[in-house]
Write a protein that holds these residues in place. Structure first.
Motif, PDB file in Angstrom:
ATOM      1  N   THR A   1       1.672   7.190  -6.819  1.00  0.00           N
ATOM      2  CA  THR A   1       0.739   8.058  -6.857  1.00  0.00           C
ATOM      3  C   THR A   1       0.933   9.426  -6.745  1.00  0.00           C
ATOM      4  O   THR A   1       0.895  10.203  -7.528  1.00  0.00           O
TER       5      THR A   1
ATOM      6  N   GLN B   1       1.086   4.016  -2.823  1.00  0.00           N
ATOM      7  CA  GLN B   1       0.698   5.555  -2.397  1.00  0.00           C
ATOM      8  C   GLN B   1       2.125   6.426  -3.099  1.00  0.00           C
ATOM      9  O   GLN B   1       1.709   7.286  -3.411  1.00  0.00           O
TER      10      GLN B   1
ATOM     11  N   ALA C   1      -0.833   5.061 -11.664  1.00  0.00           N
ATOM     12  CA  ALA C   1      -0.101   4.259 -10.848  1.00  0.00           C
ATOM     13  C   ALA C   1      -0.722   2.861 -10.797  1.00  0.00           C
ATOM     14  O   ALA C   1       0.073   1.702 -11.009  1.00  0.00           O
ATOM     15  N   GLU C   2      -2.071   2.777 -11.022  1.00  0.00           N
ATOM     16  CA  GLU C   2      -2.698   1.327 -11.090  1.00  0.00           C
ATOM     17  C   GLU C   2      -2.166   0.518 -12.389  1.00  0.00           C
ATOM     18  O   GLU C   2      -1.644  -0.500 -12.514  1.00  0.00           O
TER      19      GLU C   2
ATOM     20  N   SER D   1      -4.628  10.483 -14.796  1.00  0.00           N
ATOM     21  CA  SER D   1      -5.208  10.618 -13.404  1.00  0.00           C
ATOM     22  C   SER D   1      -4.000   9.828 -12.599  1.00  0.00           C
ATOM     23  O   SER D   1      -3.981   8.685 -12.821  1.00  0.00           O
TER      24      SER D   1
ATOM     25  N   ARG E   1      -3.789   8.254  -9.575  1.00  0.00           N
ATOM     26  CA  ARG E   1      -4.239   6.976  -9.279  1.00  0.00           C
ATOM     27  C   ARG E   1      -4.416   6.034 -10.425  1.00  0.00           C
ATOM     28  O   ARG E   1      -3.680   4.979  -9.937  1.00  0.00           O
ATOM     29  N   HIS E   2      -4.849   6.442 -11.197  1.00  0.00           N
ATOM     30  CA  HIS E   2      -5.256   5.363 -12.434  1.00  0.00           C
ATOM     31  C   HIS E   2      -3.824   4.873 -13.049  1.00  0.00           C
ATOM     32  O   HIS E   2      -3.553   3.930 -13.517  1.00  0.00           O
TER      33      HIS E   2
ATOM     34  N   THR F   1       0.853  -1.090  -0.004  1.00  0.00           N
ATOM     35  CA  THR F   1      -0.050  -0.192  -0.066  1.00  0.00           C
ATOM     36  C   THR F   1       0.849   1.281  -0.090  1.00  0.00           C
ATOM     37  O   THR F   1       0.581   2.261  -0.707  1.00  0.00           O
TER      38      THR F   1
END
Length: 195
Positions: free
Chosen positions: A129, A126, A151-152, A146, A148-149, A122
């Protein structure tokens, strides 16, 4: 006479070398003791639970690798950082094998070290991100990305290519990564143009 702290460091180094020399599933306290040039009893005294030793190994080996390369994320961006980690994995495939094997442990709530593994994962996500936020602001990534997206997607690409590289012959991780990142960036740019 060595202190317990020195012996623990020696055991962790021995464990890393054992994982480099043997298959993940065949490494046990005997192989670690042999690599550390200690007795099995000494290893077990300082690491009475195997999971404690594995956590210490991952903390030094995986987190050490992350910290050593993090400057790339800060100076060149997350995509360059993950590419550098792929390159490092090609040089040290035992770390990749261990890391991927332990993702299973992180997913099992009954595993003794699951909380630590999940927390590490996690935190790593983070960090990626937040670094991607900087990448977008600095113009290294398109405004439509984005963080977050992104990073995913980048983490899925990084892990997926490593897994493929372990089980498929002839996988060119770096060019596959470069092609996929280029396509992702096109998608992020297209998303920015729609805004």
């Amino acid at each position: 006479m060595s202190s317990d702290a020195d012996l623990r460091a020696r055991i962790v180094t021995g464990a890393i070398e054992a994982y480099r020399a043997h298959d993940y599933h065949s490494v046990g306290v005997e192989q670690v003791a042999e690599q550390a040039e200690l007795t099995v009893a000494e290893v077990q005294r300082l690491y009475p639970l195997w999971d404690l030793l594995v956590v210490a190994v991952m903390d030094r080996w995986n987190n050490g690798n992350r910290r050593a390369l993090w400057h790339i994320a800060e100076n060149e961006g997350v995509a360059a950082y993950l590419r550098a980690r792929l390159e490092a994995g090609l040089q040290d495939p035992a770390l990749v094998r261990l890391r991927l094997a332990l993702l299973s442990a992180a997913s099992s709530p009954d595993h003794a070290a699951a909380g630590w593994f999940r927390s590490q994962y996690t935190t790593s996500f983070q960090d990626l991100t937040l670094a991607l936020v900087r990448d977008v602001v600095a113009g290294r990534e398109p405004r439509g990305a984005s963080p977050r997206h992104a990073a995913e997607q980048l983490l899925a690409l990084y892990e997926g290519l490593q897994l493929q590289g372990m089980v498929r012959d002839g996988v060119d991780l770096l060019s596959g990564y470069d092609r996929a990142v280029g396509r992702m960036r096109s998608g992020w740019t297209a998303a920015a143009n729609e805004i």
